[in-house]
Design a protein around this motif. Structure first.
Motif, mmCIF file in Angstrom:
data_model
loop_
_atom_site.group_PDB
_atom_site.id
_atom_site.type_symbol
_atom_site.label_atom_id
_atom_site.label_comp_id
_atom_site.label_asym_id
_atom_site.label_seq_id
_atom_site.Cartn_x
_atom_site.Cartn_y
_atom_site.Cartn_z
ATOM 1 N N ARG A 165 0.842 -1.193 0.000
ATOM 2 C CA ARG A 165 0.000 0.000 0.000
ATOM 3 C C ARG A 165 0.884 1.252 0.000
ATOM 4 O O ARG A 165 0.775 2.092 -0.876
ATOM 5 N N ALA A 166 1.773 1.293 0.986
ATOM 6 C CA ALA A 166 2.668 2.447 1.133
ATOM 7 C C ALA A 166 3.851 2.048 2.007
ATOM 8 O O ALA A 166 4.014 2.566 3.115
ATOM 9 N N PRO A 167 4.689 1.117 1.560
ATOM 10 C CA PRO A 167 5.787 0.642 2.405
ATOM 11 C C PRO A 167 6.768 1.750 2.765
ATOM 12 O O PRO A 167 6.991 2.681 1.985
ATOM 13 N N LEU A 168 7.353 1.631 3.943
ATOM 14 C CA LEU A 168 8.421 2.528 4.366
ATOM 15 C C LEU A 168 9.761 1.877 4.064
ATOM 16 O O LEU A 168 9.945 0.677 4.297
ATOM 17 N N LEU A 169 10.681 2.671 3.540
ATOM 18 C CA LEU A 169 11.974 2.153 3.123
ATOM 19 C C LEU A 169 13.036 2.632 4.110
ATOM 20 O O LEU A 169 13.296 3.832 4.219
ATOM 21 N N PHE A 170 13.649 1.699 4.833
ATOM 22 C CA PHE A 170 14.688 2.024 5.816
ATOM 23 C C PHE A 170 15.466 0.757 6.122
ATOM 24 O O PHE A 170 14.849 -0.304 6.292
ATOM 25 N N PRO A 171 16.786 0.799 6.238
ATOM 26 C CA PRO A 171 17.680 1.952 6.150
ATOM 27 C C PRO A 171 18.256 2.194 4.763
ATOM 28 O O PRO A 171 19.235 2.935 4.626
ATOM 29 N N VAL A 172 17.640 1.581 3.739
ATOM 30 C CA VAL A 172 18.041 1.851 2.349
ATOM 31 C C VAL A 172 16.791 1.877 1.488
ATOM 32 O O VAL A 172 15.726 1.384 1.869
ATOM 33 N N CYS A 173 16.949 2.424 0.288
ATOM 34 C CA CYS A 173 15.904 2.383 -0.732
ATOM 35 C C CYS A 173 16.424 1.558 -1.904
ATOM 36 O O CYS A 173 17.560 1.748 -2.350
ATOM 37 N N GLY A 174 15.591 0.650 -2.411
ATOM 38 C CA GLY A 174 15.981 -0.146 -3.564
ATOM 39 C C GLY A 174 17.092 -1.133 -3.249
ATOM 40 O O GLY A 174 17.319 -1.527 -2.106
ATOM 41 N N HIS A 175 17.793 -1.563 -4.322
ATOM 42 C CA HIS A 175 18.924 -2.471 -4.188
ATOM 43 C C HIS A 175 20.164 -1.644 -3.868
ATOM 44 O O HIS A 175 20.730 -0.988 -4.750
ATOM 45 N N PHE A 176 20.580 -1.680 -2.612
ATOM 46 C CA PHE A 176 21.620 -0.782 -2.128
ATOM 47 C C PHE A 176 22.442 -1.539 -1.099
ATOM 48 O O PHE A 176 21.961 -1.825 -0.005
ATOM 49 N N SER A 177 23.652 -1.882 -1.446
ATOM 50 C CA SER A 177 24.456 -2.747 -0.601
ATOM 51 C C SER A 177 24.903 -2.035 0.668
ATOM 52 O O SER A 177 24.961 -0.808 0.735
ATOM 53 N N CYS A 178 25.229 -2.837 1.682
ATOM 54 C CA CYS A 178 25.637 -2.300 2.980
ATOM 55 C C CYS A 178 26.963 -2.942 3.384
ATOM 56 O O CYS A 178 26.996 -4.093 3.860
ATOM 57 N N ARG A 179 28.057 -2.216 3.164
ATOM 58 C CA ARG A 179 29.391 -2.655 3.596
ATOM 59 C C ARG A 179 29.871 -1.696 4.680
ATOM 60 O O ARG A 179 29.946 -0.485 4.449
ATOM 61 N N VAL A 180 30.158 -2.251 5.849
ATOM 62 C CA VAL A 180 30.601 -1.432 6.982
ATOM 63 C C VAL A 180 31.917 -1.990 7.492
ATOM 64 O O VAL A 180 31.998 -3.164 7.866
ATOM 65 N N GLU A 181 32.948 -1.137 7.459
ATOM 66 C CA GLU A 181 34.299 -1.509 7.876
ATOM 67 C C GLU A 181 34.748 -2.789 7.174
ATOM 68 O O GLU A 181 35.325 -3.700 7.789
ATOM 69 N N GLY A 182 34.453 -2.841 5.863
ATOM 70 C CA GLY A 182 34.904 -3.953 5.037
ATOM 71 C C GLY A 182 34.049 -5.202 5.083
ATOM 72 O O GLY A 182 34.278 -6.147 4.318
ATOM 73 N N LYS A 183 33.030 -5.235 5.939
ATOM 74 C CA LYS A 183 32.148 -6.400 6.036
ATOM 75 C C LYS A 183 30.854 -6.126 5.289
ATOM 76 O O LYS A 183 30.231 -5.078 5.465
ATOM 77 N N ASP A 184 30.445 -7.079 4.452
ATOM 78 C CA ASP A 184 29.207 -6.943 3.685
ATOM 79 C C ASP A 184 28.045 -7.559 4.453
ATOM 80 O O ASP A 184 28.125 -8.702 4.927
ATOM 81 N N TYR A 185 26.967 -6.791 4.546
ATOM 82 C CA TYR A 185 25.758 -7.251 5.222
ATOM 83 C C TYR A 185 24.675 -7.508 4.166
ATOM 84 O O TYR A 185 24.557 -6.752 3.199
ATOM 85 N N PRO A 186 23.858 -8.567 4.339
ATOM 86 C CA PRO A 186 22.864 -8.945 3.322
ATOM 87 C C PRO A 186 21.603 -8.081 3.386
ATOM 88 O O PRO A 186 20.514 -8.548 3.729
ATOM 89 N N MET A 187 21.756 -6.805 3.042
ATOM 90 C CA MET A 187 20.636 -5.872 3.139
ATOM 91 C C MET A 187 19.538 -6.240 2.137
ATOM 92 O O MET A 187 19.787 -6.333 0.945
ATOM 93 N N PRO A 188 18.297 -6.434 2.602
ATOM 94 C CA PRO A 188 17.196 -6.708 1.671
ATOM 95 C C PRO A 188 16.884 -5.471 0.819
ATOM 96 O O PRO A 188 17.116 -4.334 1.260
ATOM 97 N N PRO A 189 16.348 -5.653 -0.397
ATOM 98 C CA PRO A 189 15.890 -4.496 -1.178
ATOM 99 C C PRO A 189 14.877 -3.674 -0.371
ATOM 100 O O PRO A 189 13.992 -4.235 0.282
ATOM 101 N N HIS A 190 15.042 -2.378 -0.376
ATOM 102 C CA HIS A 190 14.198 -1.446 0.388
ATOM 103 C C HIS A 190 14.388 -1.563 1.896
ATOM 104 O O HIS A 190 13.613 -0.988 2.672
ATOM 105 N N GLY A 191 15.422 -2.284 2.332
ATOM 106 C CA GLY A 191 15.679 -2.391 3.754
ATOM 107 C C GLY A 191 14.780 -3.395 4.449
ATOM 108 O O GLY A 191 14.017 -4.127 3.816
#
Length: 282
Positions: A43-69
């Motif tokens: 209906r009206a999903p909220l997108l957090f902490p990313v929008c769309g297909h947006f990878s999440c690498r923090v201090e060299g580690k990749d996290y499996p962020m779902p599309p739209h968070g």
């Protein structure tokens, strides 16, 4: 669980699952998509902490962020509720840290005034070290006529630059100019086969959804969100108008540190960031 906000002109339902708007009745008429053809159950999903297909690498580690968070798939806690306002929150936990390593409280406030819904995003950093996030909206708008009978009207002259995406939702690196001006007509060939029109770096911070004769259906404000995405499932009689902070990753691009990516906001330790949007229905 559904919660109702109500006044003389409007009745709004909010689900604690995803803190999503599920129904907006304006003078008794539904204005949100209700999936009558089975093409999309949002209906009206909220997108957090990313929008769309947006990878999440923090201090060299990749996290499996779902599309739209992940927030759209979480149950929020109701912090406050009145007849015309509800505040919901989502806090970091072991489960969220599988996708996103930060300590946070993400708060959503919906406030109803007349035919207008005020939407406030607040991200509180509960750690001493900086936090990084993006967010956005994915609200649907029912259409009574064909898509080509509608247009978007902006207050400022825009160069409408569209960034095409591949079948997985990643940017191809192409750029297409759809026109220059204050109006963007919505012909069917822009939005078919689940393709999204991705408009980057808009100068305007509001837009009106109108019929081509100028009749207004909604005013949308999105200060702080410079990207606007347009989408509909298949040939459904609706349009999603989506203000995003970030844009999707480019296909095949080497992952960057999350903190270095465009569209991501930094929140200092023990501080917070607030972003406000609104929708006014006619």
């Amino acid at each position: 669980m559904l919660y109702v906000l109500k006044n003389r002109r409007a009745e709004v339902k909010v689900n604690d699952y995803g803190a999503e708007l599920t129904s907006v009745l304006i003078d008794g008429a539904e204005r949100l998509w209700q999936n009558p053809d089975g093409s999309w159950n949002g209906r009206a999903p909220l997108l957090f902490p990313v929008c769309g297909h947006f990878s999440c690498r923090v201090e060299g580690k990749d996290y499996p962020m779902p599309p739209h968070g992940f927030a759209k798939d979480c149950v929020f806690r109701v912090e406050k509720r009145t007849k015309r306002k509800i505040v919901l929150s989502l806090s970091s936990c072991e489960e969220t840290k599988k996708y996103y390593p930060y300590d946070f409280i993400y708060t959503l406030e919906y406030r109803l005034k007349g035919r207008k819904i005020f939407i406030t995003h607040n991200v509180q950093n509960t750690a001493e070290t900086p936090l990084y996030f993006a967010c956005g909206g994915h609200e649907s708008y029912l259409l009574e006529k064909a898509l080509s009978d509608y247009k978007l009207v902006f207050p400022l002259t825009e160069t409408f630059v569209h960034l095409p995406h591949d079948k997985e939702g990643y940017l191809t690196g192409e750029r297409k100019t759809l026109g220059v001006g204050k109006e963007l007509i919505l012909p069917d060939n822009y939005l078919h086969d689940n393709e999204t029109v991705i408009l980057e770096k808009l100068r305007s911070s509001r837009v009106s959804l109108c019929e081509t004769d100028g009749t207004k259906k909604a005013d949308i404000t999105f200060k702080g969100f410079s990207n606007l995405l347009l989408w509909r499932p298949e040939t459904a009689s609706m349009l999603c108008i989506e203000p995003w902070l970030n844009l999707p990753d480019e296909a095949g691009a080497y992952p960057k540190e999350f903190s270095k990516k465009s569209g991501v906001i930094r929140v200092e330790g023990m501080q917070s960031k607030t972003l406000k949007r609104s929708i006014r229905y006619y």
